[in-house]
Design a protein around this motif. Sequence first.
Motif, mmCIF file in Angstrom:
data_model
loop_
_atom_site.group_PDB
_atom_site.id
_atom_site.type_symbol
_atom_site.label_atom_id
_atom_site.label_comp_id
_atom_site.label_asym_id
_atom_site.label_seq_id
_atom_site.Cartn_x
_atom_site.Cartn_y
_atom_site.Cartn_z
ATOM 1 N N VAL A 174 0.835 -1.202 0.000
ATOM 2 C CA VAL A 174 0.000 0.000 0.000
ATOM 3 C C VAL A 174 0.868 1.250 0.000
ATOM 4 C CG1 VAL A 174 -1.700 1.318 1.301
ATOM 5 C CG2 VAL A 174 -1.929 -1.166 1.133
ATOM 6 N N ILE A 175 1.931 1.245 0.801
ATOM 7 C CA ILE A 175 2.820 2.407 0.865
ATOM 8 C C ILE A 175 3.496 2.648 -0.486
ATOM 9 C CG2 ILE A 175 4.952 3.285 1.902
ATOM 10 C CD1 ILE A 175 4.088 1.820 4.490
ATOM 11 N N ARG A 176 3.961 1.579 -1.106
ATOM 12 C CA ARG A 176 4.617 1.718 -2.412
ATOM 13 C C ARG A 176 3.640 2.225 -3.466
ATOM 14 N NH1 ARG A 176 7.848 -3.323 -4.398
ATOM 15 N NH2 ARG A 176 8.293 -1.798 -6.036
ATOM 16 N N LEU A 177 2.423 1.735 -3.420
ATOM 17 C CA LEU A 177 1.422 2.208 -4.382
ATOM 18 C C LEU A 177 1.185 3.701 -4.210
ATOM 19 C CD1 LEU A 177 -0.705 1.568 -6.567
ATOM 20 C CD2 LEU A 177 -2.314 1.065 -4.720
ATOM 21 N N ALA A 178 1.046 4.145 -2.965
ATOM 22 C CA ALA A 178 0.800 5.562 -2.702
ATOM 23 C C ALA A 178 1.966 6.426 -3.162
ATOM 24 C CB ALA A 178 0.537 5.771 -1.214
ATOM 25 N N ASN A 179 3.179 5.943 -2.943
ATOM 26 C CA ASN A 179 4.361 6.747 -3.273
ATOM 27 C C ASN A 179 4.715 6.710 -4.752
ATOM 28 O OD1 ASN A 179 4.686 7.507 -0.595
ATOM 29 N ND2 ASN A 179 6.087 5.827 -0.127
ATOM 30 N N GLU A 180 4.561 5.531 -5.369
ATOM 31 C CA GLU A 180 5.044 5.360 -6.742
ATOM 32 C C GLU A 180 3.972 5.577 -7.799
ATOM 33 O OE1 GLU A 180 6.951 1.562 -7.036
ATOM 34 O OE2 GLU A 180 8.156 1.883 -5.227
ATOM 35 N N ASP A 181 2.696 5.453 -7.406
ATOM 36 C CA ASP A 181 1.604 5.639 -8.369
ATOM 37 C C ASP A 181 0.466 6.395 -7.691
ATOM 38 O OD1 ASP A 181 -0.157 5.508 -10.481
ATOM 39 O OD2 ASP A 181 0.197 3.391 -10.901
#
Length: 454
Positions: A19-26
């Motif tokens: 979830v964190i990666r999705l928020a940051n990267e996309d």
Amino acid sequence: MEDYRIRESFMEEFASDGVIRLANEDPELFALLDLEHQRQVNTLSMVASSSVADPSVLACEGSILTNVTTEGYPGRRFHGGCKYIDEVEKIAVERAKLAFGARYVNVQPHSGSSANQIVMFSILRPGDRVLGLDLDSGGHLTHGSRASFSGQVFESFAYGLDETGRIDYDQVLDLAKRHRPHLIICGASAYTRVIDFERFRKVADEIGAFLLADISHIAGLVASGVHPSPIDHAHFTTTSTYKQLYGPRGGLIMSGRDWDTQISGSKTLAEVIHSGVFPKMQGTPTLSGIAAKARALAIVNTTQFRTLAQNIVSMAREFGEVMSDLGYCVLTGGTDNHMVLVDIGKRGLSGKIAENVLEESGIIVNKNKIPGDKRGPLVTSGIRFGTNSLAIRGMDAAMKDCATLIDKVLSRVEPINDTDYRIESYVVDEVKNSVIDLCRRYPLPHYEKQQVLL
């Protein structure tokens, strides 16, 4: 046990990191997902073909099982690395058998429509005859509609309703004798009354046809004993797993007493379906989806779910009664399941207008064709209401409130034509605020901590 706790912690960290990666990267995609989450929390869904999946179901569907290629069945895969995958599928099968009293279950179909397609292509040849409920009478596209493979590959005939709006069983028998279909399909997409599966089987036996029962819309009621079961009447029973089982997008194919009947040379019904799913119609199953089915079915096999199923019906009946008291034309005069069908054309509106203006006001419904409808499927003269998603909120005491809010909108909208309308903005705002208040009072389970936005 210690190893299990380590793995459990790893799963939680893995999901959180995703979830964190999705928020940051996309952030663009993340924002859309977040907005949809908030929309579902803050609106009242009365779409009959929808429900609300438990977060634990969603956790399964988003799990690392997606990474494994699993063509085949437990113990007979075409790839390695399926030690735990096999156990997941076995659990799903056993829980489905328990829920429906089935002797055979295949949990691999990708959807309810896929399940119907698999059954039909497993036992029929192109040009074989199929008899199903007419689309305008509440049937489904896969029951013989000319818009579907079922009406294009096979020669299809349709039965309808009698003058009371119930299935015309005499017509079913008459058409069956006249056309001698190879397959009779019972079940519906928009039918509010109890289906007599035993009577359908008698017709099928009289002409030597197979019987397929599609219970996608009433699967939860069937599993809970609130609606009669077709498992030992139909040769094949199919269902989707998201409508009333509160599970993931997917399907099941089941059989009861006929499961070991030889129907194709030396093959049994179960064997024909097994090979019909794989390798004939599908390749790799979606094991994350199968895990989600297993989790949803575990919930179905609880006393709490049986209470939920009872509430689904009682709430729909009350909603139908209130709508009727408010002057709306409720088809068949009421309901025996989760659906209430309203002829909105009698109020001078189209289904499209009703759907759009109610969504603008925070209430989600769907337009639906009704018997004798002269409007097309994208406009319609009817609305289909459902109580699956309201029941999971525990809104037993709020059916009058819901009906009153719906009436407040529909009685004040002014149609310009079948698609365009006018309504005072203050009406929409008042209803939307009332909907948000209801969402606060009856939050989605396990979503209590979510922010309800004004």
